[in-house]
Design a protein around this motif. Structure first.
Motif, PDB file in Angstrom:
ATOM      1  N   LYS A 234      63.923 -40.965 -31.812  1.00  0.00           N
ATOM      2  CA  LYS A 234      63.168 -41.567 -32.919  1.00  0.00           C
ATOM      3  C   LYS A 234      64.094 -42.418 -33.790  1.00  0.00           C
ATOM      4  N   LYS A 235      65.297 -41.918 -34.043  1.00  0.00           N
ATOM      5  CA  LYS A 235      66.257 -42.689 -34.835  1.00  0.00           C
ATOM      6  C   LYS A 235      66.637 -43.970 -34.103  1.00  0.00           C
ATOM      7  N   GLU A 236      66.757 -43.880 -32.792  1.00  0.00           N
ATOM      8  CA  GLU A 236      67.094 -45.052 -31.981  1.00  0.00           C
ATOM      9  C   GLU A 236      65.991 -46.106 -32.078  1.00  0.00           C
ATOM     10  N   ILE A 237      64.741 -45.666 -32.079  1.00  0.00           N
ATOM     11  CA  ILE A 237      63.604 -46.577 -32.209  1.00  0.00           C
ATOM     12  C   ILE A 237      63.618 -47.244 -33.586  1.00  0.00           C
ATOM     13  N   ASN A 238      63.820 -46.463 -34.630  1.00  0.00           N
ATOM     14  CA  ASN A 238      63.767 -46.997 -35.998  1.00  0.00           C
ATOM     15  C   ASN A 238      64.893 -47.975 -36.297  1.00  0.00           C
ATOM     16  N   SER A 239      65.994 -47.868 -35.560  1.00  0.00           N
ATOM     17  CA  SER A 239      67.114 -48.791 -35.786  1.00  0.00           C
ATOM     18  C   SER A 239      67.044 -50.017 -34.881  1.00  0.00           C
ATOM     19  N   CYS A 240      66.085 -50.017 -33.942  1.00  0.00           N
ATOM     20  CA  CYS A 240      65.951 -51.150 -33.014  1.00  0.00           C
ATOM     21  C   CYS A 240      65.349 -52.354 -33.732  1.00  0.00           C
ATOM     22  N   THR A 241      65.800 -53.564 -33.387  1.00  0.00           N
ATOM     23  CA  THR A 241      65.354 -54.777 -34.094  1.00  0.00           C
ATOM     24  C   THR A 241      64.704 -55.812 -33.175  1.00  0.00           C
ATOM     25  N   ASP A 243      61.959 -56.625 -29.602  1.00  0.00           N
ATOM     26  CA  ASP A 243      60.939 -56.127 -28.684  1.00  0.00           C
ATOM     27  C   ASP A 243      61.557 -55.666 -27.373  1.00  0.00           C
ATOM     28  N   GLU A 244      62.557 -56.422 -26.883  1.00  0.00           N
ATOM     29  CA  GLU A 244      63.214 -56.048 -25.629  1.00  0.00           C
ATOM     30  C   GLU A 244      63.913 -54.704 -25.756  1.00  0.00           C
ATOM     31  N   GLY A 245      64.508 -54.480 -26.906  1.00  0.00           N
ATOM     32  CA  GLY A 245      65.170 -53.207 -27.137  1.00  0.00           C
ATOM     33  C   GLY A 245      64.186 -52.041 -27.129  1.00  0.00           C
ATOM     34  N   LEU A 246      62.998 -52.266 -27.703  1.00  0.00           N
ATOM     35  CA  LEU A 246      61.972 -51.224 -27.704  1.00  0.00           C
ATOM     36  C   LEU A 246      61.490 -50.921 -26.293  1.00  0.00           C
ATOM     37  N   LYS A 247      61.324 -51.968 -25.488  1.00  0.00           N
ATOM     38  CA  LYS A 247      60.897 -51.773 -24.099  1.00  0.00           C
ATOM     39  C   LYS A 247      61.925 -50.959 -23.327  1.00  0.00           C
ATOM     40  N   LEU A 248      63.197 -51.234 -23.587  1.00  0.00           N
ATOM     41  CA  LEU A 248      64.265 -50.518 -22.900  1.00  0.00           C
ATOM     42  C   LEU A 248      64.267 -49.036 -23.289  1.00  0.00           C
ATOM     43  N   ILE A 249      64.100 -48.771 -24.586  1.00  0.00           N
ATOM     44  CA  ILE A 249      64.066 -47.379 -25.050  1.00  0.00           C
ATOM     45  C   ILE A 249      62.900 -46.641 -24.406  1.00  0.00           C
ATOM     46  N   TYR A 250      61.747 -47.291 -24.380  1.00  0.00           N
ATOM     47  CA  TYR A 250      60.542 -46.656 -23.822  1.00  0.00           C
ATOM     48  C   TYR A 250      60.724 -46.332 -22.339  1.00  0.00           C
ATOM     49  N   SER A 251      61.373 -47.230 -21.616  1.00  0.00           N
ATOM     50  CA  SER A 251      61.573 -47.024 -20.178  1.00  0.00           C
ATOM     51  C   SER A 251      62.627 -45.968 -19.891  1.00  0.00           C
ATOM     52  N   GLN A 252      63.531 -45.717 -20.840  1.00  0.00           N
ATOM     53  CA  GLN A 252      64.615 -44.762 -20.628  1.00  0.00           C
ATOM     54  C   GLN A 252      64.145 -43.315 -20.685  1.00  0.00           C
ATOM     55  N   TYR A 253      63.033 -43.087 -21.381  1.00  0.00           N
ATOM     56  CA  TYR A 253      62.601 -41.710 -21.612  1.00  0.00           C
ATOM     57  C   TYR A 253      61.152 -41.506 -21.178  1.00  0.00           C
ATOM     58  N   PRO A 254      60.876 -41.601 -19.884  1.00  0.00           N
ATOM     59  CA  PRO A 254      59.497 -41.469 -19.408  1.00  0.00           C
ATOM     60  C   PRO A 254      58.890 -40.099 -19.709  1.00  0.00           C
ATOM     61  N   TYR A 255      59.731 -39.074 -19.845  1.00  0.00           N
ATOM     62  CA  TYR A 255      59.210 -37.735 -20.112  1.00  0.00           C
ATOM     63  C   TYR A 255      58.524 -37.677 -21.477  1.00  0.00           C
ATOM     64  N   PHE A 256      59.000 -38.529 -22.427  1.00  0.00           N
ATOM     65  CA  PHE A 256      58.438 -38.538 -23.773  1.00  0.00           C
ATOM     66  C   PHE A 256      57.457 -39.690 -23.985  1.00  0.00           C
ATOM     67  N   SER A 257      56.959 -40.276 -22.914  1.00  0.00           N
ATOM     68  CA  SER A 257      56.144 -41.490 -23.035  1.00  0.00           C
ATOM     69  C   SER A 257      54.952 -41.325 -23.979  1.00  0.00           C
ATOM     70  N   LYS A 258      54.275 -40.174 -23.905  1.00  0.00           N
ATOM     71  CA  LYS A 258      53.104 -39.945 -24.750  1.00  0.00           C
ATOM     72  C   LYS A 258      53.484 -39.914 -26.227  1.00  0.00           C
TER      73      LYS A 258
END
Length: 298
Positions: A234-241, A243-258
């Motif tokens: 969550k901290k990683e998401i909030n510090s991201c600036t 759209d590409e960075g957000l996509k990368l974070i989302y793809s890194q953690y498929p277990y937490f996708s929901k």
């Protein structure tokens, strides 16, 4: 499409216990859950076995949610949601076999639709929604399932029908075991188990048959807590600036996708519309506006 370094992250456990009636599935599930939480009040047991959970009330003040027929997938899903909303740490579903083969379960639903192969097109999505509710739950989930002797009926070379015993089979849809972190099979009524599926590497091939207790749950929770936590993501998401960075974070953690999806969407909205950001309280300067009798914001 982009290669990335594999990272270990904390996970929610999905544990299966399977065996014939009377082999100790409920008792073992409760001991395991206590080892995972060290707090009986954080444990909820969804009881489909005619209030059998009351037999173990002496163990501690765990929560019980009685579930009676019809055992439709939707009623199971609602029971899981009730436990999640109550902020339980571990949900025990005792048992999932009723969802498949009992009054109102998937096999009966299919039969009532006509029992044809094409009728599974209406039943399968409902069963899959139930499996998804387990897989995507924010709680650790322990499920029990019954096992029964499986037979096959074949014709021999002499043309006579022959009944063959194939062994024990779980009473749920085939393939459920592959969704689990660990699946324990009860071997006898002395409560001995072995791991038929083990993603943790703690049990399969590393120890002989054993009896489940609270120490088993403690080992599992310690394994699940290794790696990056959800709060760190969550901290990683909030510090991201970007759209590409957000996509990368989302793809890194498929277990937490929901869980991550609404956070990603909210952060994207903030990045795309910076003027809509909520100004923190410390940035509000309580200085009177000379033209209006109110505070201004800088």
């Amino acid at each position: 499409m982009k290669l990335q370094i594999a990272q270990r992250h904390q996970v929610k456990l999905r544990i299966g216990l399977s065996g014939p009636s009377g082999f100790g599935k409920t008792y073992s599930a409760l001991l395991m859950a206590y080892g995972m939480t060290n707090d009986w009040k954080r444990i909820a047991l969804i009881d489909t076995e005619n209030n059998s959970a009351s037999l173990y009330s002496h163990l501690g003040n765990f929560n019980v949610l009685p579930l009676s027929e019809p055992f439709t997938p939707e009623r199971y899903i609602k029971a899981i949601q009730v436990c999640e909303e109550a902020n339980m740490s571990v949900i025990i579903i005792d048992s999932i076999s009723h969802e498949w083969q009992s009054k109102g379960g998937c096999l009966e639903i299919h039969e009532n639709l006509g029992g044809r192969f094409q009728d599974w097109a209406k039943v399968t999505p409902r069963h899959n929604a139930f499996i998804d509710a387990i897989i995507l739950s924010k709680c650790h989930v322990i499920t029990t399932s019954r096992r029964k002797v499986d037979y096959s009926i074949d014709k021999g070379s002499d043309g006579k029908t022959k009944v063959s015993k194939l062994g024990m089979k779980e009473v749920t849809r085939e393939g459920y075991e592959y969704e689990l972190t660990v699946n324990f099979e009860f071997l006898n009524d002395n409560h001995l188990v072995s791991a038929s599926k083990d993603r943790t590497g703690l049990f399969a091939g590393k120890q002989p048959e054993f009896i489940i207790n609270s120490a088993t749950g403690k080992r599992l929770i310690e394994w699940s807590n290794e790696g990056i936590s959800f709060e760190e993501i969550k901290k990683e998401i909030n510090s991201c600036t970007t759209d590409e960075g957000l996509k990368l974070i989302y793809s890194q953690y498929p277990y937490f996708s929901k869980e991550l999806y609404p956070l990603i969407v909210a952060r994207k909205e903030t990045i795309d519309n910076p003027t809509n950001q909520i100004i923190p309280n410390e940035q509000i300067i309580q200085q009177p506006n000379p033209q209006k009798n109110e505070f201004s914001i800088k």
